[in-house]
Design a protein around this motif. Structure first.
Motif, PDB file in Angstrom:
ATOM      1  N   ASP A   1      49.366  27.598  43.977  1.00 19.87           N
ATOM      2  CA  ASP A   1      48.394  28.126  45.099  1.00 19.87           C
ATOM      3  C   ASP A   1      48.725  29.612  45.469  1.00 19.87           C
ATOM      4  O   ASP A   1      47.735  30.318  45.645  1.00 19.87           O
ATOM      5  N   PHE A   2      49.825  30.273  45.130  1.00 18.69           N
ATOM      6  CA  PHE A   2      50.228  31.634  45.383  1.00 18.69           C
ATOM      7  C   PHE A   2      50.187  32.228  44.106  1.00 18.69           C
ATOM      8  O   PHE A   2      50.978  33.243  44.085  1.00 18.69           O
ATOM      9  N   THR A   3      49.457  31.973  43.133  1.00 13.56           N
ATOM     10  CA  THR A   3      49.527  32.640  41.720  1.00 13.56           C
ATOM     11  C   THR A   3      48.977  34.284  42.212  1.00 13.56           C
ATOM     12  O   THR A   3      49.470  34.995  41.500  1.00 13.56           O
TER      13      THR A   3
ATOM     14  N   LEU B   1      43.275  53.236  38.006  1.00 12.15           N
ATOM     15  CA  LEU B   1      44.443  52.593  37.191  1.00 12.15           C
ATOM     16  C   LEU B   1      43.979  51.132  37.212  1.00 12.15           C
ATOM     17  O   LEU B   1      42.743  51.080  37.987  1.00 12.15           O
ATOM     18  N   GLY B   2      44.330  50.229  36.417  1.00 10.07           N
ATOM     19  CA  GLY B   2      44.108  49.131  36.108  1.00 10.07           C
ATOM     20  C   GLY B   2      43.694  48.135  37.411  1.00 10.07           C
ATOM     21  O   GLY B   2      44.736  48.278  38.027  1.00 10.07           O
ATOM     22  N   ASN B   3      42.756  47.534  37.225  1.00 10.82           N
ATOM     23  CA  ASN B   3      42.503  46.434  38.304  1.00 10.82           C
ATOM     24  C   ASN B   3      43.537  45.432  38.130  1.00 10.82           C
ATOM     25  O   ASN B   3      44.028  45.109  37.182  1.00 10.82           O
ATOM     26  N   ILE B   4      43.657  44.550  39.479  1.00 12.01           N
ATOM     27  CA  ILE B   4      44.200  43.573  39.380  1.00 12.01           C
ATOM     28  C   ILE B   4      43.368  42.232  39.489  1.00 12.01           C
ATOM     29  O   ILE B   4      42.410  42.087  40.127  1.00 12.01           O
ATOM     30  N   GLU B   5      43.635  41.303  38.427  1.00 10.12           N
ATOM     31  CA  GLU B   5      42.850  40.057  38.317  1.00 10.12           C
ATOM     32  C   GLU B   5      42.947  39.231  39.478  1.00 10.12           C
ATOM     33  O   GLU B   5      44.144  38.852  39.855  1.00 10.12           O
ATOM     34  N   ILE B   6      42.006  38.876  40.060  1.00  9.83           N
ATOM     35  CA  ILE B   6      41.828  37.674  41.191  1.00  9.83           C
ATOM     36  C   ILE B   6      41.314  36.718  40.674  1.00  9.83           C
ATOM     37  O   ILE B   6      40.177  36.647  40.203  1.00  9.83           O
ATOM     38  N   PRO B   7      42.101  35.513  40.770  1.00  8.31           N
ATOM     39  CA  PRO B   7      41.953  34.049  40.466  1.00  8.31           C
ATOM     40  C   PRO B   7      40.738  33.502  41.343  1.00  8.31           C
ATOM     41  O   PRO B   7      40.539  33.939  42.447  1.00  8.31           O
TER      42      PRO B   7
END
Length: 792
Positions: A123-125, A446-452
């Motif tokens: 759940d905290f990926t 800078l590169g984005n952070i993938e959000i699930p």
């Protein structure tokens, strides 16, 4: 033990006197390193590392030992006692799990380590994702009894995406059923990476692990039993029955390195005369460092952190094999034209930093965690956020020690720190100096952070009208902290809804609202976040004509909508959330506009595209987002000055809603790919439960010890893993691999599956799942869901 910052004179004398006294006891003492000593540590002497693993593998336990041996703490924190440094939130101590990734800085053997302890629960990926994004290296903790577990594979793939070098630590070898050799083989078969065994466990019949063999130095490392905290260790040459297995392991290590690194081959023939045991440890360590940084292999160490065994060699391995910021490839930056370039890591360069986490503190306000990729970040500096296009002022800079902080004057290149005072910065934003005209104009990113994607949601109801604003403010802070949370309002019911990754995730949100933010609110029943689509085609003419703030706003267009069977790429169409969108704003020649619009083609197109996005965000049945559709807005009709961007967007959005209602709307439910790992005697019950009770479709069954992907590689590559029966003075039971059942199951049927699986397998089963898409549901099921959601 010394834990403070002293004057240079005292700092130079006291440690020498203490070290002289303690040298007689063969005790190594490490002093706490504060950020104010940062000038003593150059970039090559810095390690930005994370601890990643499946839940309950021993991440926090291992980290607590690291802090104790480094001199940060005076006593070892224990999860069961609820007094750990890294799990400091009340919810973490109550549940005994890590929820929030915590950062801490300490020194070890003349190096500075910035460490992040990450959660292991699925759940905290998001916490793992944004931490891995800024790490230079990682330590993967593996349970020696359970081996490579489901979430271990998930976090390993996250690290693979960012090409993070890793070392593995096989933990819990003091427990019954632990098997080091079996776990090494699982690393090769399940994680698709080549393990290099650097240590062998020395086992006793009843007590389990008592020492380890260092294959690199050919020494036995044991811990003085009179010091229960594991602070005193001794090294002695390998001899006796262990010598044969250690020789075999050393030979296999040198041979494996020779396949991947040319540097060790010269030393093997020129200096060691072809003798595997004669290759110097320094040469092996240098080769190991190279292959690890290049992600060709993963060094494997072993221990039992709870029994204080194996942690100091693990810390030394972090310094020896994991990269400094200088060893990592240059960061990539993209300008507003989409052009990508490399950003050199330079202390004298222009400032460029990535905000990777935001935490709300009741006293300090928003605390933004950043990693500086170039230049130096100074206190009181004025920054420019290239994502939000706004200026931000740095009030304070902090170095984190879990929940404790130290104010610092600057954050150097390659380091991680915290900024206090930023109002608009969120996870994934890029920060540059406001007077850097080139970076501001180019909009460097800078590169984005993938959000699930969120899978569950629930309603939040304030206890009273007077609590509405407090609840709203608390939700805003939570969403800023955790981008995987999403808050919106149901237009029909007026309810405020919050969506998250899972049941535990939303449970933590409720807990934090009540206990951390002290608001009075109730959370409704947990619900599934469905999607909507259409089964037919539709074409509508949409006209918008309203008076807004005393001014007339008009626009008209035509909307075409069709179902899309599979995701496809078509030139001129934009993919978004499983849909294809197109805005053709070439106005028809026959339109009867009294005068031409003042908007140019690009403004018209952007306004129409915003309308498409707004229209796709809400379906006609229950208001869930739309997917699997191909939607086009065209034949745009303008009305001179009365046609504004807002009017166009509203016209397109309304048109999409009307088209959806005409095209046979239907519900889709999230489909999960479920991997259930059970012993052979439980297969029948589990398959019956998945295919019957849970409306799933079983895809296949395979052994957990088998990987078709690696069959070819296994034939050509010999991976050394010791026979577990040779490491203990008794015959171990034959290992029987578990069976993995792969199935596609609706998410709504997986609620409470964890408890059901424990009941069906006597606690021995485990499972993992991930969203693979959205599937159609039967009409009876659809009616039941609609009635339930609307309260009929």
């Amino acid at each position: 033990m010394y834990t403070g910052v002293l004057t240079p004179l005292i700092r130079s004398t006291i440690p020498k006197r203490i070290s002289s006294l303690l040298r007689q006891q063969k005790t190594i003492v490490h002093f706490k390193t504060f950020a104010t000593d940062a000038k003593d540590f150059t970039i090559p002497k810095t390690r930005n590392i994370g601890i990643i693993a499946h839940i309950d593998a021993g991440k926090t336990t291992t980290t607590e030992r690291m802090l104790y041996y480094a001199g940060v703490t005076k006593r070892i924190g224990d999860i069961d006692d609820g007094d750990t440094v890294m799990d400091y939130l009340a919810a973490e101590r109550e549940r005994g799990i890590t929820i929030n990734s915590a950062a801490i800085t300490f020194g070890w053997e003349g190096h500075r380590i910035n460490l992040i302890d990450t959660p292991g629960h699925v759940d905290f990926t998001m916490e793992v994702e944004r931490s891995v994004r800024v790490l230079d290296g990682a330590v993967t903790i593996l349970d020696g009894v359970a081996g490579v577990e489901a979430q271990t594979e998930t976090v390993w793939k996250q690290a693979d995406r960012y090409k993070i070098p890793r070392i593995a630590f096989v933990n819990k070898l003091d427990r019954t059923g632990a098997a080091f050799g079996r776990t090494v083989r699982e690393i090769w078969k399940k994680l698709r990476t080549r393990p290099l065994v650097l240590q062998l466990p020395v086992m006793e019949d009843e007590k389990g692990l008592r020492a380890v063999v260092d294959v690199v130095t050919m020494e036995i490392i044991d811990w003085d039993p009179q010091h229960s905290d594991g602070s005193v260790l001794h090294r002695r040459p390998v001899q006796g029955a262990l010598l044969d297995e250690a020789t075999k392991a050393r030979t296999a290590l040198v041979e494996a390195l020779a396949e991947m690194d040319e540097g060790i081959i010269d030393a093997f023939f020129d200096e060691a005369n072809g003798d595997h045991l004669a290759v110097k440890p320094e040469v092996i360590k240098a080769a190991l460092r190279r292959v690890t940084i290049e992600n060709k292999a993963v060094p494997v160490l072993c221990g039992a952190a709870f029994k204080n065994l194996g942690v100091q060699p693990l810390l030394s391995a972090v310094l020896d094999y994991l990269p400094s910021p200088l060893d990592r490839p240059p960061a990539l930056v993209t300008d507003h034209h989409g052009k990508t370039s490399k950003l050199a890591l330079s202390e004298n360069g222009k400032l460029c930093a990535l905000a990777f986490k935001v935490v709300h503190d009741s006293k300090r306000g928003p605390m933004v965690y950043v990693k500086v990729y170039s230049g130096k970040l100074n206190t009181r500096m004025t920054l420019f956020n290239t994502t939000t296009r706004s200026k931000e002022r740095v009030n304070k800079l902090l170095q984190m020690y879990a929940k404790d902080v130290e104010e610092i004057p600057s954050i150097g290149c390659g380091h991680i720190g915290v900024i206090v005072g930023l109002k608009d910065t969120r996870t994934g934003d890029t920060l540059v100096q406001s007077n850097d005209t080139a970076a501001v104009k180019a909009g460097l990113q800078l590169g984005n952070i993938e959000i699930p994607n969120a899978a569950f949601f629930a309603a939040i109801e304030p206890a009273s009208v007077s609590e509405e604003q407090a609840v709203e403010d608390a939700l805003k802070n939570l969403v800023r902290e955790d981008p995987s949370l999403h808050v919106w309002t149901d237009e029909e019911s007026g309810q405020r809804l919050v969506s998250g990754m899972g049941e535990l995730h939303l449970d933590i949100v409720k807990d934090r609202l009540l206990n951390d933010f002290k608001v009075k609110a109730e959370m409704g029943k947990m619900r599934i976040s469905y999607r909507e689509t259409c089964q037919d085609k539709a074409s509508v003419f949409s006209e918008y004509d309203k008076e807004v703030m005393g001014k007339r706003a008009r626009a008209a267009c035509r909307i075409e909508l069709a179902h899309m069977e599979e995701e496809e790429e078509v030139e001129g169409w934009v993919a978004n959330s499983g849909n294809l969108l197109a805005a053709d704003v070439n106005t028809p020649s026959e339109q009867e506009a009294p005068q031409p619009s003042s908007l140019d083609q690009e403004e018209l197109k952007q306004a129409a595209h915003r309308g498409l996005l707004a229209g796709m965000a809400r379906g006609a049945l229950l208001g869930f987002p739309l997917t699997k559709l191909k939607v086009k807005a065209y034949d745009l009709k303008t009305f001179g000055q009365e046609t504004t961007p807002g009017a166009i967007s509203a016209c397109v959005s309304n048109g999409v809603y009307e088209a959806v209602k005409k095209a046979s709307p239907c519900l889709l439910e999230p489909m999960m790919e479920v991997y259930t790992e059970v012993s052979e005697n439980h297969i029948g019950n589990i398959v019956s439960d998945l295919s019957g009770t849970r409306r799933g479709h079983v895809i296949g069954l395979e052994s957990s010890d088998h990987s078709e992907e690696n069959d070819g590689n296994m034939d050509s590559v010999q991976v050394y893993a010791p026979d577990d029966s040779l490491l203990v003075n008794k015959q171990v039971d034959e290992y029987k691999p578990k069976q993995v059942i792969k199935a596609h199951v609706p998410l709504s049927s997986m609620l409470g599956y964890s408890s059901a699986l424990r009941s069906l397998t006597g606690g021995s089963g485990s499972f993992s799942m991930r969203v693979i898409g959205y599937g159609e549901m039967s009409k009876d099921r659809e009616r039941a869901v609609i009635n339930e959601m609307k309260g009929w």
